[in-house]
Design a protein around this motif. Structure first.
Motif, PDB file in Angstrom:
ATOM      1  N   VAL A  84       0.833  -1.205   0.047  1.00  0.00           N
ATOM      2  CA  VAL A  84       0.101   0.009   0.091  1.00  0.00           C
ATOM      3  C   VAL A  84       0.952   1.203  -0.229  1.00  0.00           C
ATOM      4  N   ALA A  85       0.577   2.180  -0.813  1.00  0.00           N
ATOM      5  CA  ALA A  85       1.325   3.471  -0.959  1.00  0.00           C
ATOM      6  C   ALA A  85       1.303   4.286   0.393  1.00  0.00           C
ATOM      7  N   THR A  86       2.371   4.959   0.331  1.00  0.00           N
ATOM      8  CA  THR A  86       2.443   5.986   1.485  1.00  0.00           C
ATOM      9  C   THR A  86       2.728   7.427   0.992  1.00  0.00           C
ATOM     10  N   TYR A  87       3.494   7.389  -0.204  1.00  0.00           N
ATOM     11  CA  TYR A  87       4.014   8.659  -0.741  1.00  0.00           C
ATOM     12  C   TYR A  87       4.172   8.469  -2.124  1.00  0.00           C
ATOM     13  N   SER A  88       4.131   9.548  -2.730  1.00  0.00           N
ATOM     14  CA  SER A  88       4.291   9.393  -4.276  1.00  0.00           C
ATOM     15  C   SER A  88       4.492  10.780  -4.790  1.00  0.00           C
ATOM     16  N   LYS A  89       5.414  11.147  -5.671  1.00  0.00           N
ATOM     17  CA  LYS A  89       5.805  12.394  -6.214  1.00  0.00           C
ATOM     18  C   LYS A  89       5.727  12.156  -7.922  1.00  0.00           C
ATOM     19  N   PHE A  90       5.133  13.394  -8.186  1.00  0.00           N
ATOM     20  CA  PHE A  90       4.829  13.553  -9.794  1.00  0.00           C
ATOM     21  C   PHE A  90       5.346  14.787 -10.333  1.00  0.00           C
ATOM     22  N   LEU A 124      -7.032  10.101  -9.458  1.00  0.00           N
ATOM     23  CA  LEU A 124      -6.458   8.946  -8.853  1.00  0.00           C
ATOM     24  C   LEU A 124      -7.242   7.828  -8.197  1.00  0.00           C
ATOM     25  N   ARG A 125      -8.749   8.354  -8.335  1.00  0.00           N
ATOM     26  CA  ARG A 125      -9.705   7.392  -7.707  1.00  0.00           C
ATOM     27  C   ARG A 125      -9.877   6.432  -8.796  1.00  0.00           C
ATOM     28  N   ASN A 126      -9.627   6.545  -9.860  1.00  0.00           N
ATOM     29  CA  ASN A 126      -9.833   5.603 -11.104  1.00  0.00           C
ATOM     30  C   ASN A 126      -8.669   4.958 -11.328  1.00  0.00           C
ATOM     31  N   PHE A 127      -7.571   4.960 -10.542  1.00  0.00           N
ATOM     32  CA  PHE A 127      -6.431   4.059 -10.653  1.00  0.00           C
ATOM     33  C   PHE A 127      -6.452   3.084  -9.536  1.00  0.00           C
ATOM     34  N   ALA A 128      -5.783   1.961  -9.815  1.00  0.00           N
ATOM     35  CA  ALA A 128      -5.590   1.002  -8.807  1.00  0.00           C
ATOM     36  C   ALA A 128      -4.044   0.861  -8.137  1.00  0.00           C
ATOM     37  N   CYS A 129      -2.931   1.323  -9.088  1.00  0.00           N
ATOM     38  CA  CYS A 129      -1.826   1.217  -8.427  1.00  0.00           C
ATOM     39  C   CYS A 129      -0.831   2.204  -9.403  1.00  0.00           C
ATOM     40  N   LEU A 130       0.460   2.480  -8.950  1.00  0.00           N
ATOM     41  CA  LEU A 130       1.296   3.254  -9.566  1.00  0.00           C
ATOM     42  C   LEU A 130       2.813   2.758  -9.613  1.00  0.00           C
ATOM     43  N   THR A 131       3.389   3.097 -10.749  1.00  0.00           N
ATOM     44  CA  THR A 131       4.599   2.416 -11.056  1.00  0.00           C
ATOM     45  C   THR A 131       5.461   3.643 -11.386  1.00  0.00           C
ATOM     46  N   LYS A 132       6.758   3.350 -10.568  1.00  0.00           N
ATOM     47  CA  LYS A 132       7.765   4.624 -10.870  1.00  0.00           C
ATOM     48  C   LYS A 132       8.159   4.542 -12.278  1.00  0.00           C
ATOM     49  N   MET A 151       7.605  10.177 -10.542  1.00  0.00           N
ATOM     50  CA  MET A 151       8.913  10.183 -10.279  1.00  0.00           C
ATOM     51  C   MET A 151       9.364   9.367  -9.031  1.00  0.00           C
ATOM     52  N   GLU A 152       8.545   9.037  -7.990  1.00  0.00           N
ATOM     53  CA  GLU A 152       8.924   8.373  -6.704  1.00  0.00           C
ATOM     54  C   GLU A 152       7.704   7.844  -6.331  1.00  0.00           C
ATOM     55  N   THR A 153       7.812   6.707  -5.649  1.00  0.00           N
ATOM     56  CA  THR A 153       6.607   5.991  -4.795  1.00  0.00           C
ATOM     57  C   THR A 153       7.060   5.125  -3.597  1.00  0.00           C
ATOM     58  N   LYS A 154       6.368   5.140  -2.641  1.00  0.00           N
ATOM     59  CA  LYS A 154       7.095   4.560  -1.465  1.00  0.00           C
ATOM     60  C   LYS A 154       5.982   3.659  -0.826  1.00  0.00           C
ATOM     61  N   PRO A 155       6.175   2.549  -0.286  1.00  0.00           N
ATOM     62  CA  PRO A 155       7.426   2.054   0.005  1.00  0.00           C
ATOM     63  C   PRO A 155       8.183   1.174  -1.127  1.00  0.00           C
ATOM     64  N   ASP A 156       7.761   1.339  -2.331  1.00  0.00           N
ATOM     65  CA  ASP A 156       8.096   0.065  -3.209  1.00  0.00           C
ATOM     66  C   ASP A 156       8.076   0.873  -4.708  1.00  0.00           C
ATOM     67  N   ILE A 193      -2.934   1.870  -4.720  1.00  0.00           N
ATOM     68  CA  ILE A 193      -3.189   3.194  -3.992  1.00  0.00           C
ATOM     69  C   ILE A 193      -4.647   2.913  -4.001  1.00  0.00           C
ATOM     70  N   ILE A 194      -5.266   1.774  -3.636  1.00  0.00           N
ATOM     71  CA  ILE A 194      -6.735   1.708  -3.173  1.00  0.00           C
ATOM     72  C   ILE A 194      -7.056   1.696  -1.617  1.00  0.00           C
ATOM     73  N   GLU A 195      -7.695   2.620  -1.101  1.00  0.00           N
ATOM     74  CA  GLU A 195      -7.972   2.780  -0.005  1.00  0.00           C
ATOM     75  C   GLU A 195      -6.937   2.844   1.002  1.00  0.00           C
ATOM     76  N   CYS A 196      -6.150   4.069   0.531  1.00  0.00           N
ATOM     77  CA  CYS A 196      -4.640   4.059   1.224  1.00  0.00           C
ATOM     78  C   CYS A 196      -4.525   5.844   1.749  1.00  0.00           C
ATOM     79  N   ASP A 197      -3.644   5.940   2.545  1.00  0.00           N
ATOM     80  CA  ASP A 197      -3.299   7.388   3.200  1.00  0.00           C
ATOM     81  C   ASP A 197      -2.271   7.830   2.454  1.00  0.00           C
ATOM     82  N   MET A 198      -2.198   8.479   1.436  1.00  0.00           N
ATOM     83  CA  MET A 198      -0.808   8.587   0.640  1.00  0.00           C
ATOM     84  C   MET A 198      -0.538  10.329   0.406  1.00  0.00           C
ATOM     85  N   ASN A 199       0.486  10.470   0.697  1.00  0.00           N
ATOM     86  CA  ASN A 199       1.022  12.188   0.611  1.00  0.00           C
ATOM     87  C   ASN A 199       1.427  12.218  -0.770  1.00  0.00           C
TER      88      ASN A 199
END
Length: 287
Positions: A114-120, A141-149, A167-172, A177-183
């Motif tokens: 589950v994502a905690t941080y992402s940078k675009f 992003l509600r229409n997305f299920a996941c993100l890939t760096k 540009m960046e995703t954490k922790p992987d 990004i489904i039901e997550c608290d992401m910065n």
């Protein structure tokens, strides 16, 4: 010893190849432009049948790989209504995978953290024209299920397509990004240049440069200039011969002094009880 466990993991893994097409090639009377606004694909009904027989964790997430270009990304599934052997992808996803219409793509089921941080990074400075870009991105992003760096996703806002690079995703490097608290954070847009700031030498401030206002409401500088005095009108003052150091004497004009002399004369001539008295009794009547 570990062979049964390895075989069980392989059986629980969904992996197959499909010929991929963009959503615009999907047959049917309904407009499926909503698929272009997200990060999910449309798969055939046979895929649902296979996935239901496996111990797949939900939500269903997949890894898409183009073996010819060695490009990969991750996605979710929207529906299982495609023709057999075919899957439909958003156009931006096919561009990331360098796929053409009818190209082969490898689809594998995966589990993502589950994502905690992402940078675009917006791919155009036009993204700065949006009043609240973070709220617009979170809504898209509600229409997305996941993100890939490294992916370049596309979002639709006010009938305009904006592209953003992950540009960046954490922790992987790939996250759910489904039901997550992401910065969410932003990098400077591609091709953005800060406006040049010309250094200006500060001028020395000049005090009391305003026009000023009068208390009586009149404007300054509109009174006529006083008439010049005739030298004959100027009279020499009489010095105060009674001046003593440390004493201040206020001398009034001559008229007030003349009145004072008049009052002094009346005060000198005044005699108390010099008037004619009056009696309460009437004259000529005895009590």
């Amino acid at each position: 010893m570990f062979e049964p466990h390895v075989g069980r993991v392989f059986q629980n893994r969904f992996s197959t190849q499909y010929r991929c097409y963009s959503v615009s090639m999907l047959a049917g009377p309904n407009d499926r432009s909503d698929v272009e606004k997200g990060g999910k694909i449309i798969m055939p009904p046979s895929a649902l049948d296979q996935l239901s027989r496996l111990n797949i964790t939900y939500p269903m997430l997949f890894k898409l790989t183009n073996k010819n270009s060695d490009r990969m990304t991750h996605c979710g599934v929207l529906e299982f209504v495609a023709d057999e052997g075919i899957c439909y992808l958003p156009h931006w996803m096919m561009q990331n995978l360098l796929l053409e219409e009818g190209g082969l793509v490898q689809v594998e089921s995966v589990n993502l953290m589950v994502a905690t941080y992402s940078k675009f990074q917006p791919q155009s400075p036009d993204f700065l024209d949006i009043t609240n870009p973070k709220a617009v991105l979170e809504n898209a992003l509600r229409n997305f299920a996941c993100l890939t760096k490294g992916d370049v996703i596309a979002i639709n806002y006010n009938e305009k397509i904006y592209e953003l690079r992950v540009m960046e995703t954490k922790p992987d490097k790939a996250v759910s990004i489904i039901e997550c608290d992401m910065n969410v954070d932003f990098d400077a847009p591609l091709g953005y240049k800060e406006p040049e700031r010309h250094m200006q030498h500060p001028e020395e401030p000049t005090a009391f440069t305003g026009s000023g206002n009068r208390l009586d409401g009149k404007k300054k500088g509109i009174e006529p200039s006083p008439a010049p005095l005739d030298p004959s009108d100027i009279k020499r003052g009489i010095p105060n011969y009674d001046f003593k150091i440390g004493r201040i004497t206020f001398i009034r004009n001559s008229r007030q002094q003349s009145r004072k002399t008049e009052t002094d004369d009346t005060a000198i001539n005044f005699i108390a009880f010099s008037g004619e008295g009056q009696s309460l009794r009437k004259k000529g009547r005895k009590p």
